[in-house]
Design an enzyme around this catalytic site. Structure first.
Site, PDB file in Angstrom:
ATOM      1  N   SER A  72      41.656  15.512 -49.803  1.00 30.43           N
ATOM      2  CA  SER A  72      41.695  14.522 -50.896  1.00 30.43           C
ATOM      3  C   SER A  72      42.926  13.634 -50.762  1.00 30.43           C
ATOM      4  CB  SER A  72      41.720  15.226 -52.261  1.00 30.43           C
ATOM      5  OG  SER A  72      40.580  16.027 -52.410  1.00 30.43           O
ATOM      6  N   HIS A 201      41.010  23.616 -44.627  1.00 32.72           N
ATOM      7  CA  HIS A 201      40.165  24.731 -45.088  1.00 32.72           C
ATOM      8  C   HIS A 201      38.675  24.537 -44.839  1.00 32.72           C
ATOM      9  CE1 HIS A 201      38.519  23.319 -49.094  1.00 32.72           C
ATOM     10  NE2 HIS A 201      39.386  22.375 -48.852  1.00 32.72           N
ATOM     11  N   CYS A 333      33.141  20.810 -55.501  1.00 34.07           N
ATOM     12  CA  CYS A 333      34.165  20.215 -56.347  1.00 34.07           C
ATOM     13  C   CYS A 333      33.591  19.780 -57.687  1.00 34.07           C
ATOM     14  CB  CYS A 333      34.799  19.027 -55.642  1.00 34.07           C
ATOM     15  SG  CYS A 333      35.380  19.451 -54.013  1.00 34.07           S
TER      16      CYS A 333
END
Ligand code: PLP
Length: 398
Positions: A72, A201, A333
Site C-alpha cells: 500500500s 507478504h 482487505c
C-alpha cells in the site's frame, strides 16, 4: 484436524528459508544501518544485498529500488509522488476500475486535490480495452497506473502492450505488481515500466515490508524526484525516511531470490495450476449453478474465483472455516464489509452474483490433500446454505 489454507492472495506463510535468513538480524545483527560503526555497516551491507536481490528479481538496477513498509505504501508513494512532481505538466491521471483499494483510494485522494482521473472500464473477463486506454490519454495526462494481476480474480493484464502504448505517448507508467510478483515473470528489461510496487507478504516474505521500483528515467538527477511520503533522516537516498526494517528487508530480498528461481523453473507454477484446475473441475462436476469469474486462461495459476448461485460468499467462508478451511470472498482487505466487490461489479456481475463469490488461492505449500478436503465438504455446505435461503425466502415471501 489439519487446517487447510487456500488464501495465499491475502497473505502467504513465510518460507522457512526466508525466516532463517532473517533471524540473525532480529538477534545479533541489530545495528542501525545509518551508524558508522561495525554494527551499522553490517546492517548497511545487508540492505545492499537485499536491494540487489530485489532488483535482480524484476530486471532492475539496485539504485532503482526503494524499500517501504508494504504494498500500500509503495502504491501511495509511486502514484502521489509522481502526480505531485508533475503537476505543473498536467493534471490528468488514468487508472482502472478494478485496482486494489490502495490504488483506488490514492486516486480518490488526488481527485480531491484537484486532479482529473479516468477510471478505465473492463470487459466481462476483467481486462481493459487497449483502444479505450489509447483514447483516454491526452496532452494533460501525466500518469497511467494499471495493475499487473488482479488480487480477486487473478486476471493478468497485458502489461507489456499497455506499457508500450503509454510510453509511445510519452506518459509515465506505474503498475501494482503486488499479486503478480512471485507468480509470473516480471522482467523490466523488456517491459517499459517506470514505477512498480511489490509487497513482502504476498511472496513468502514477512509482513510490513515492500518496495517501490523507480526507473532511472524517473528517479535520477536527470529525471524526476518523487517527493517522499515520510520526511526525516533521509534514509533510502532521501526518498523514504525512517530507520530501515533490516530483518524485514533481508526477508524480502531472500523471498525475491527464491521467487526468481521458482518462477523461471515454472515447476511450482505447473504443480499449483494442476491442483487449481482439478479443484475447479470437480466443483463444476459436483455442484450446479457455479460460474467462473475472470478469464479462463489469462489468469494467475493459483487463483480460482467462483460465484455460487443462491449462496452468499460470507456464509460459505464461515462454514468452510468451521471445517478448518480458510478461503476468502473477494479482497481480504475489504473483509467484514458486505458491499459486493467493486472488481466483480466492474466486470458486469449483478450484486447477487458478486456477493455469492468465493476466492480460492493456492500456493507453494498447498497439497493434493487440501484440495480433496474442499471437494469433500463444499458440496454439502453449498446445498445447506441454498436450502436455508430457499426456506427463509419462502417464509418472508421474498
Ligand atoms: N495491491 C494488491 C493487488 C494487493 O492484493 C494488495 C494486498 O492485498 C496490496 C496492493 C496491498 O499490499 P499490502 O498488504 O502489503 O499493503
Amino acid at each position: 484436524m489439519k487446517k487447510v489454507y487456500l488464501d495465499y492472495n491475502a497473505t502467504t506463510p513465510v518460507d522457512p528459508r526466508v525466516l532463517e535468513a532473517m533471524i540473525p538480524y532480529l538477534k545479533d545483527e541489530y545495528g542501525n544501518p545509518s551508524s558508522i560503526h561495525s554494527f551499522g555497516s553490517r546492517g548497511k551491507a545487508a540492505l545492499d544485498n537485499s536491494r540487489e536481490q530485489v532488483a535482480e528479481f524484476i530486471g532492475a538496477r539496485p539504485k532503482e529500488i526503494v524499500f517501504t513498509s508494504c504494498g500500500s505504501e509503495s502504491n501511495n508513494f509511486a502514484i502521489k509522488g509522481l502526480a505531485f512532481s508533475l503537476r505543473k505538466k498536467g493534471n490528468h491521471l488514468i487508472t482502472t476500475q478494478v485496482e486494489h483499494a490502495s490504488v483506488v483510494e490514492t486516486f480518490r485522494f488526488l481527485e480531491a486535490q484537484g486532479f482529473k482521473v479516468t477510471y478505465l472500464s473492463v470487459d466481462k473477463y476483467g481486462l481493459i480495452n487497449l483502444d479505450e486506454l489509447r483514447d483516454a490519454i491526452t496532452d494533460q495526462t501525466i500518469l497511467v497506473s494499471v495493475m499487473f494481476a488482479n488480487n480477486e480474480t487473478g486476471v493478468i493484464m497485458p502489461i507489456k502492450e499497455i506499457a508500450e502504448i503509454v510510453k509511445e505517448k510519452g506518459v509515465i507508467f506505474h503498475t501494482d505488481a503486488v499479486q503478480a510478483a512471485g507468480k509470473i515473470e516480471i522482467d523490466l528489461k523488456n517491459t517499459p515500466v517506470d514505477l512498480l510496487s511489490i509487497s513482502g507478504h504476498k511472496l513468502y516474505g514477512p509482513k510490513g515490508v515492500g518496495a517501490t521500483y523507480i526507473g532511472t528515467n524517473v528517479g535520477t538527477r536527470h529525471g524526476l524526484f518523487l517527493p517522499p511520503l515520510i520526511h526525516g533522516g533521509g534514509q533510502e537516498r532521501g526518498r523514504r525516511s525512517g530507520t530501515e526494517n533490516v530483518a524485514g528487508i533481508v526477508g524480502l530480498g531472500k523471498a525475491c531470490e527464491i521467487a526468481k528461481e521458482e518462477v523461471s523453473s515454472q515447476k511450482s507454477e505447473y504443480r499449483i495450476k494442476s491442483l487449481r484446475d482439478e479443484l475447479f473441475r470437480v466443483i463444476m462436476e459436483k455442484i450446479d449453478g457455479v460460474k467462473l469469474n475472470g478469464h479462463p486462461e489469462k489468469r494467475l495459476s493459483n487463483t480460482l474465483n467462483l460465484s455460487f448461485d443462491g449462496a452468499e460468499g460470507d456464509s460459505l467462508v464461515m462454514n468452510l472455516d468451521l471445517e478448518g478451511i480458510a478461503v476468502s470472498t473477494g479482497s481480504a482487505c475489504s473483509e467484514g464489509n458486505v458491499e459486493p466487490s467493486h472488481v466483480l461489479l466492474a466486470m458486469g456481475l449483478t450484486r447477487e452474483e458478486a456477493t455469492s463469490s468465493l476466492r480460492f488461492s493456492l500456493g507453494r505449500f498447498t497439497e493434493k490433500g487440501d484440495i480433496d478436503r474442499v471437494i469433500d465438504v463444499l458440496p454439502r455446505i453449498v446445498e445447506r446454505i441454498r436450502n436455508i435461503n430457499v426456506k427463509t425466502r419462502g417464509k418472508t415471501g421474498g
